[in-house]
Design a protein around this motif. Structure first.
Motif, PDB file in Angstrom:
ATOM      1  N   VAL A  11       1.147  -1.056  -0.100  1.00  0.00           N
ATOM      2  CA  VAL A  11       0.000   0.387  -0.309  1.00  0.00           C
ATOM      3  C   VAL A  11       1.138   1.214   0.012  1.00  0.00           C
ATOM      4  O   VAL A  11       1.633   1.133   0.801  1.00  0.00           O
ATOM      5  N   VAL A  12       0.561   1.932  -0.892  1.00  0.00           N
ATOM      6  CA  VAL A  12       1.449   3.525  -1.098  1.00  0.00           C
ATOM      7  C   VAL A  12       0.762   3.852   0.540  1.00  0.00           C
ATOM      8  O   VAL A  12      -0.107   4.212   0.486  1.00  0.00           O
ATOM      9  N   PRO A  13       1.477   4.510   1.234  1.00  0.00           N
ATOM     10  CA  PRO A  13       1.753   5.429   2.075  1.00  0.00           C
ATOM     11  C   PRO A  13       0.438   6.726   2.232  1.00  0.00           C
ATOM     12  O   PRO A  13       1.049   7.411   0.837  1.00  0.00           O
ATOM     13  N   GLY A  14      -0.396   6.914   2.797  1.00  0.00           N
ATOM     14  CA  GLY A  14      -1.470   8.120   2.132  1.00  0.00           C
ATOM     15  C   GLY A  14      -0.471   9.847   1.743  1.00  0.00           C
ATOM     16  O   GLY A  14      -0.818   9.851   0.797  1.00  0.00           O
ATOM     17  N   GLU A  15       0.319   9.634   2.923  1.00  0.00           N
ATOM     18  CA  GLU A  15       1.578  11.099   2.825  1.00  0.00           C
ATOM     19  C   GLU A  15       2.219  11.031   1.255  1.00  0.00           C
ATOM     20  O   GLU A  15       2.280  12.596   0.523  1.00  0.00           O
ATOM     21  N   ARG A  16       2.128  10.546   0.883  1.00  0.00           N
ATOM     22  CA  ARG A  16       2.995  10.125  -0.086  1.00  0.00           C
ATOM     23  C   ARG A  16       2.932   9.654  -1.310  1.00  0.00           C
ATOM     24  O   ARG A  16       2.885  10.359  -2.598  1.00  0.00           O
ATOM     25  N   LEU A  17       1.224   9.491  -1.649  1.00  0.00           N
ATOM     26  CA  LEU A  17       0.189  10.343  -2.288  1.00  0.00           C
ATOM     27  C   LEU A  17      -0.089  11.369  -2.240  1.00  0.00           C
ATOM     28  O   LEU A  17      -0.433  12.042  -3.162  1.00  0.00           O
ATOM     29  N   GLU A  18      -0.585  11.949  -1.484  1.00  0.00           N
ATOM     30  CA  GLU A  18      -0.979  13.303  -0.490  1.00  0.00           C
ATOM     31  C   GLU A  18       0.635  14.127  -1.689  1.00  0.00           C
ATOM     32  O   GLU A  18      -0.075  15.147  -2.284  1.00  0.00           O
ATOM     33  N   GLN A  19       1.724  13.978  -1.421  1.00  0.00           N
ATOM     34  CA  GLN A  19       3.000  14.242  -2.103  1.00  0.00           C
ATOM     35  C   GLN A  19       3.032  14.425  -3.450  1.00  0.00           C
ATOM     36  O   GLN A  19       3.196  15.212  -4.118  1.00  0.00           O
ATOM     37  N   LEU A  20       2.190  13.207  -4.035  1.00  0.00           N
ATOM     38  CA  LEU A  20       2.266  13.357  -5.395  1.00  0.00           C
ATOM     39  C   LEU A  20       0.578  14.390  -6.348  1.00  0.00           C
ATOM     40  O   LEU A  20       1.632  15.023  -7.187  1.00  0.00           O
ATOM     41  N   ILE A  21       0.375  14.181  -5.387  1.00  0.00           N
ATOM     42  CA  ILE A  21      -0.701  14.976  -6.479  1.00  0.00           C
ATOM     43  C   ILE A  21      -0.185  16.989  -5.792  1.00  0.00           C
ATOM     44  O   ILE A  21      -0.672  17.381  -6.510  1.00  0.00           O
ATOM     45  N   ALA A  22       0.452  16.890  -4.771  1.00  0.00           N
ATOM     46  CA  ALA A  22       0.957  18.085  -4.550  1.00  0.00           C
ATOM     47  C   ALA A  22       2.206  18.631  -5.239  1.00  0.00           C
ATOM     48  O   ALA A  22       1.776  19.850  -6.114  1.00  0.00           O
ATOM     49  N   THR A  23       2.457  17.766  -6.143  1.00  0.00           N
ATOM     50  CA  THR A  23       3.375  17.687  -6.919  1.00  0.00           C
ATOM     51  C   THR A  23       2.798  19.001  -8.289  1.00  0.00           C
ATOM     52  O   THR A  23       3.561  18.746  -9.527  1.00  0.00           O
ATOM     53  N   CYS A  24       1.970  17.644  -8.956  1.00  0.00           N
ATOM     54  CA  CYS A  24       0.965  18.647  -9.377  1.00  0.00           C
ATOM     55  C   CYS A  24       1.119  19.659  -9.976  1.00  0.00           C
ATOM     56  O   CYS A  24       0.860  20.436 -10.626  1.00  0.00           O
ATOM     57  N   SER A  25       0.034  20.022  -8.729  1.00  0.00           N
ATOM     58  CA  SER A  25      -0.155  21.670  -8.459  1.00  0.00           C
ATOM     59  C   SER A  25       0.962  22.520  -8.180  1.00  0.00           C
ATOM     60  O   SER A  25       0.885  23.582  -9.119  1.00  0.00           O
ATOM     61  N   SER A  26       2.448  22.243  -8.583  1.00  0.00           N
ATOM     62  CA  SER A  26       3.579  22.692  -8.496  1.00  0.00           C
ATOM     63  C   SER A  26       3.531  23.215 -10.660  1.00  0.00           C
ATOM     64  O   SER A  26       4.537  24.131 -10.588  1.00  0.00           O
ATOM     65  N   ASP A  27       3.297  22.580 -11.207  1.00  0.00           N
ATOM     66  CA  ASP A  27       3.065  22.533 -12.544  1.00  0.00           C
ATOM     67  C   ASP A  27       4.303  22.455 -13.361  1.00  0.00           C
ATOM     68  O   ASP A  27       4.635  23.431 -14.485  1.00  0.00           O
ATOM     69  N   SER A  28       5.067  21.434 -12.699  1.00  0.00           N
ATOM     70  CA  SER A  28       6.844  21.599 -13.123  1.00  0.00           C
ATOM     71  C   SER A  28       6.279  20.260 -13.279  1.00  0.00           C
ATOM     72  O   SER A  28       6.680  18.813 -12.799  1.00  0.00           O
TER      73      SER A  28
END
Ligand SMILES: Nc1ncnc2c1ncn2[C@@H]1O[C@H](COP(=O)(O)OP(=O)(O)OP(=O)(O)O)[C@@H](O)[C@H]1O
Ligand SMILES: [Mg+2]
Length: 358
Positions: A262-279
């Motif tokens: 299972v992917v840890p919850g924070e890890r998933l949140e981090q991935l989604i947050a990276t998407c917000s960086s538009d980089s």
């Protein structure tokens, strides 16, 4: 995981595993728990009430229709028909009366024409060697029938009809849409439902008791969550975890999470947050890291889906675009596409939606 792989001949369950298998010799034989706890009778099958009722009737002497079992993995389809056949015919007649073919056997049109047809044509008596009555038919079990070609399925139609006097068919599959209509209309269809949490909990606790495994409630909850109604998966997680923990320690939630990948919850949140960086570069690094850490793309996808559906910062339109992409990525992954490229494609869509969608 290493301990699990190495632990093939040791572990807390050794003695009981041997004693429960009547055919085992003095040589210690470790049986996987999924086999050891496979329902032995139809009454043992949990949660699938309709099919159990029909099979019980036929055990009491009434006729059995051709059957089609479908539903998600690990819900008891194979176990149910094998238990029913064993009860109907007893151990001696079982080999004679049951033909079991699964996806590992050749089941092209020629096999259906020759092997199945030949077996179906044999006649069957009404008594068992032990004197008990038994139904005058044989059962042909076609497991994983959704992997049969359309031609092979078509070849079954006539055989199914012509041999109703001596043979019943039981087709088993995960995807009923892959079975051709003329076959489904010749069978009584039963959908096997994912097992609910109460049933899974009670079964898991019974197994833990039988095997002397210590497990805390949080860990049981984690097993339920990561197995999604699939009893096989749940039992496998439990056995792997108990091997990993060793004899005297308690199976904890973290170990289950580790085994289930299972992917840890924070890890998933981090991935989604990276998407917000538009980089795009940041996204590339983040996804490479996830893959390097060994998480399966399909696991990321399924957890991400749960996250996206309830995500309040996305509009319905954005969610629908993302979910459509998820469906495409899921299909590509099933067809064997590259995990990195598929995750990049998916997260790029999420990035576009978060940063430029409306
Ligand atoms: N309804 C159930 N009641 C009791 N045990 C179950 C049930 N469903 C599954 N199990 C457990 O899960 C294991 C796997 O079940 P089974 O092989 O019958 O699944 P299946 O539905 O045929 O799955 P697949 O579609 O992957 O072939 C069994 O050995 C048994 O221990
Ligand atoms: Mg099966």
């Amino acid at each position: 995981m290493q301990a699990f792989l190495k632990g093939g001949t040791s572990g807390p369950s050794k003695d009981k595993a041997v004693s429960s298998d009547s055919s085992s010799s003095s040589k210690a034989k470790i049986i996987p728990w999924v086999e050891k706890y496979r329902p032995k009778t139809v009454e043992d099958v949990a949660h699938q009430d309709e099919v159990v009722a029909v099979l019980k009737k036929s055990l009491e002497g009434s006729d059995l229709p051709n059957l089609l079992f479908y539903g998600p993995p690990g819900t008891g389809k194979t176990s149910t028909i094998l238990a029913a056949a064993r009860q109907l015919f007893g151990p001696e007649l079982y080999r004679e009366r049951v033909l079991e073919l699964n996806a590992s056997d050749e089941r092209g049109i020629s096999v259906i024409r020759e092997k199945v047809k030949k077996f179906a044509q044999l006649t069957a008596g009404r008594a068992r060697p032990d004197g008990k009555p038994c139904p005058p038919f044989k059962i042909i079990v076609l497991d994983e029938a959704d992997s049969m070609t359309k031609d092979a399925q078509s070849a079954l139609r006539r055989t199914m009809e012509r041999e109703t006097k001596t043979t019943r068919f039981c087709l088993i599959c995960n995807y009923v849409s892959r079975i051709i209509e003329p076959i489904t209309s010749r069978c009584a269809k039963f959908r096997f439902k994912p097992l609910d949490d109460d049933i899974l909990t009670s079964r898991l606790k019974a197994i833990c008791e039988g095997e002397g495994v210590d497990i805390d409630d949080k860990a049981v909850a984690t097993v339920l969550k990561s197995s999604e109604g699939d009893m096989r998966k749940a039992i496998m997680f439990l056995q792997s975890a108990s091997r990993l923990c060793g004899k005297d320690s308690t199976v904890s939630s973290d170990i289950i999470l580790d085994i289930a990948g299972v992917v840890p919850g924070e890890r998933l949140e981090q991935l989604i947050a990276t998407c917000s960086s538009d980089s795009y570069e940041d996204l590339d690094v983040a996804i490479r890291e996830v893959i390097m850490d060994g998480f399966a793309a399909s696991q990321v996808l399924s957890q991400l889906h749960d996250n996206i559906v309830i995500n309040e910062s996305l509009s319905d339109k954005q969610k629908s675009i993302i979910c459509e992409k998820m469906a495409e990525v899921d299909k590509s992954l099933m067809d064997g596409a590259d995990e990195y490229l598929q995750l990049m494609a998916l997260f790029s869509t999420i990035m576009t939606q978060i940063c430029h969608g409306n």
